[in-house]
Design a protein around this motif. Structure first.
Motif, short mmCIF file in Angstrom:
data_model
loop_
_atom_site.label_atom_id
_atom_site.label_comp_id
_atom_site.label_asym_id
_atom_site.label_seq_id
_atom_site.Cartn_x
_atom_site.Cartn_y
_atom_site.Cartn_z
N ASP A 51 6.03 -1.22 10.01
CA ASP A 51 5.20 -0.93 8.84
C ASP A 51 5.74 -1.60 7.57
O ASP A 51 5.35 -1.25 6.45
N TYR A 52 6.66 -2.56 7.75
CA TYR A 52 7.22 -3.30 6.61
C TYR A 52 7.70 -4.66 7.10
O TYR A 52 8.28 -4.77 8.19
N PHE A 53 7.41 -5.69 6.32
CA PHE A 53 8.01 -7.00 6.60
C PHE A 53 8.32 -7.73 5.30
O PHE A 53 7.67 -7.50 4.27
N ASP A 54 9.32 -8.57 5.38
CA ASP A 54 9.71 -9.44 4.27
C ASP A 54 10.12 -10.76 4.92
O ASP A 54 11.16 -10.83 5.56
N ARG A 74 0.86 -1.19 0.00
CA ARG A 74 0.00 0.00 0.00
C ARG A 74 0.89 1.23 0.00
O ARG A 74 2.09 1.14 0.26
N PHE A 75 0.27 2.38 -0.25
CA PHE A 75 1.00 3.65 -0.13
C PHE A 75 0.28 4.50 0.90
O PHE A 75 -0.74 5.12 0.62
N PRO A 130 0.11 -3.43 22.58
CA PRO A 130 0.46 -4.81 22.26
C PRO A 130 -0.26 -5.30 21.00
O PRO A 130 -1.43 -4.99 20.78
N GLY A 131 0.46 -6.03 20.17
CA GLY A 131 -0.15 -6.59 18.96
C GLY A 131 -0.29 -5.59 17.82
O GLY A 131 -1.05 -5.83 16.88
N ASN A 132 0.42 -4.48 17.89
CA ASN A 132 0.32 -3.48 16.83
C ASN A 132 1.15 -3.90 15.62
O ASN A 132 1.81 -4.93 15.62
N GLY A 133 1.10 -3.07 14.56
CA GLY A 133 2.00 -3.25 13.44
C GLY A 133 1.45 -4.08 12.29
O GLY A 133 0.48 -4.83 12.42
N ILE A 134 2.12 -3.93 11.16
CA ILE A 134 1.69 -4.55 9.91
C ILE A 134 1.93 -6.06 9.88
O ILE A 134 1.24 -6.79 9.19
N THR A 135 2.92 -6.52 10.65
CA THR A 135 3.24 -7.95 10.62
C THR A 135 2.11 -8.77 11.24
O THR A 135 1.69 -9.79 10.68
N LEU A 184 4.96 2.06 1.89
CA LEU A 184 5.57 3.10 1.06
C LEU A 184 5.79 2.57 -0.35
O LEU A 184 6.82 2.83 -0.98
N VAL A 185 4.81 1.84 -0.85
CA VAL A 185 4.90 1.24 -2.18
C VAL A 185 3.89 1.92 -3.09
O VAL A 185 2.69 1.60 -3.05
N ASN A 186 4.35 2.86 -3.89
CA ASN A 186 3.46 3.63 -4.76
C ASN A 186 3.63 3.21 -6.22
O ASN A 186 3.69 4.04 -7.12
#
Length: 348
Positions: free
Chosen positions: A210-213, A154-155, A169-174, A230-232
């Motif tokens: 806000d990013y994982f790989d 997403r952007f 607790p438990g926040n974030g994109i992952t 940050l993927v536009n």
């Protein structure tokens, strides 16, 4: 139990309002009778027959529902699900099931002892693109497979006020998206032998990841799941490589936007991907458009209802989601320590 099943929502944020409530309302074997909203009666505007309760305790004391769907922030999933199960209620929890796998194992034990249904809203199993991918793999269209890439990009360059981006607790994109993507891979290929993860905070002032790989390693096969904000630029939702060719699919499932647009999930055209969004098969001498199977989140709640009323096998089970949660836990260890984590170490 008389049909339909009295069903309640705990929490009425965006996902509950735009997705859970409409899905429950169109399921013929469920009856949305109650919602727990602390500060308003917003649900009653769309569903005038629904009764609003100010707390889960109040709902349970009234014995007003038999199936309770928990859509609160992640940190409340475990205590609320446990409270409902101990009160003899069937439960659906939004994903991830809990923050810690030992909490989910306790929920599994309670549900089993009390002979109750406890499922997790892994709706992305019913995305059209994933169902298409499942069919491709089952039919061995690409022969021996070597690599799968799964994106959810997403952007969103600005940090929002959503609880997922705050210091809770438990926040974030992952936790948010990683649970979906890992669940899909494990459903398709089983549990990996090991994983390696890179988890970051890429935006300035970001509190939550806000990013994982994350790479999942199998014998002679690797799956990579990744998401960023940050993927536009268009990235493939899926890229699958095999000895006979490749499959590439862009675009997110159409259901999410339909829910955001306020469309009711009904009719034969629900979840149908237009032809211009179909994926493509790339063989040595030809390229073929592959029709996307319709996506259908309605299957999830119908299956839960059938499991309660007819003893039908549950499609999303706690043991499945516990394995995903253990892989997520191992991903954070991997990212922190910069190394692979094995299945034995992660105990998934």
């Amino acid at each position: 139990m008389n049909k339909p099943i009295r069903t309640a929502l705990v929490g009425y944020g965006s996902v509950a309002e735009k997705m859970h409530a409409p899905l429950i309302s169109v399921c013929p074997d469920l009856d949305l009778v109650a919602v727990v909203e602390r500060n308003s009666t917003k649900c009653e505007e769309k569903f005038p027959n629904v009764r609003t309760f100010k707390s889960l305790e109040e709902l349970l004391d009234a014995d007003f529902a038999d199936l309770i769907c928990i859509t609160t922030p992640n940190e409340f999933h475990y205590p609320m699900a446990k409270q409902c199960l101990l009160a003899g209620k069937h439960v659906v929890v939004d994903k991830p099931v809990t923050i810690y796998s030992h909490e989910a194992e306790e929920l599994e034990k309670i549900a089993s002892e009390k002979n109750l249904i406890c499922s997790v809203f892994h709706n992305r199993r019913y995305d059209g693109d994933f169902r298409t991918l499942q069919k491709l793999v089952a039919e061995n269209t690409l022969g021996d497979l070597v690599y799968l890439e799964s994106h959810f990009d997403r952007f969103r360059p600005q940090v929002s006020e959503n609880w997922r981006e705050k210091a809770v607790p438990g926040n974030g994109i992952t936790f948010d998206l990683g649970s979906h993507l890992i669940d899909q891979v494990v459903l398709l290929f089983g549990k990996p032998e090991s994983i390696f993860a890179d988890i970051q905070k890429q935006r300035k002032n970001a509190i939550a990841d806000d990013y994982f790989d994350i790479s999942l390693f199998y014998p002679a096969f690797k799956a990579r799941v990744t998401a960023g904000v940050l993927v536009n630029v268009p990235t493939p939702k899926f890229l699958l490589l095999g000895e006979k060719g490749s499959f590439q699919k862009f675009f997110l499932d159409v259901q999410e936007q339909a829910f955001k647009d306020g469309k009711k999930p009904e009719g034969v055209n629900w979840g149908v991907d237009p032809e211009e969004r179909w994926g493509k098969l790339f063989f040595e001498n030809e390229t073929v458009a592959l029709p996307t199977l319709p996506g259908d989140y309605r299957i999830f709640y119908q299956n839960v209802a059938d499991a309660i009323l007819k003893d039908t096998l549950l499609q999303v089970t706690l043991p499945q989601t516990i394995a995903v949660l253990k892989i997520l836990e191992s991903a954070f260890i991997s990212a922190k320590e910069g190394r692979k984590v094995t299945r034995e170490e992660g105990n998934w």
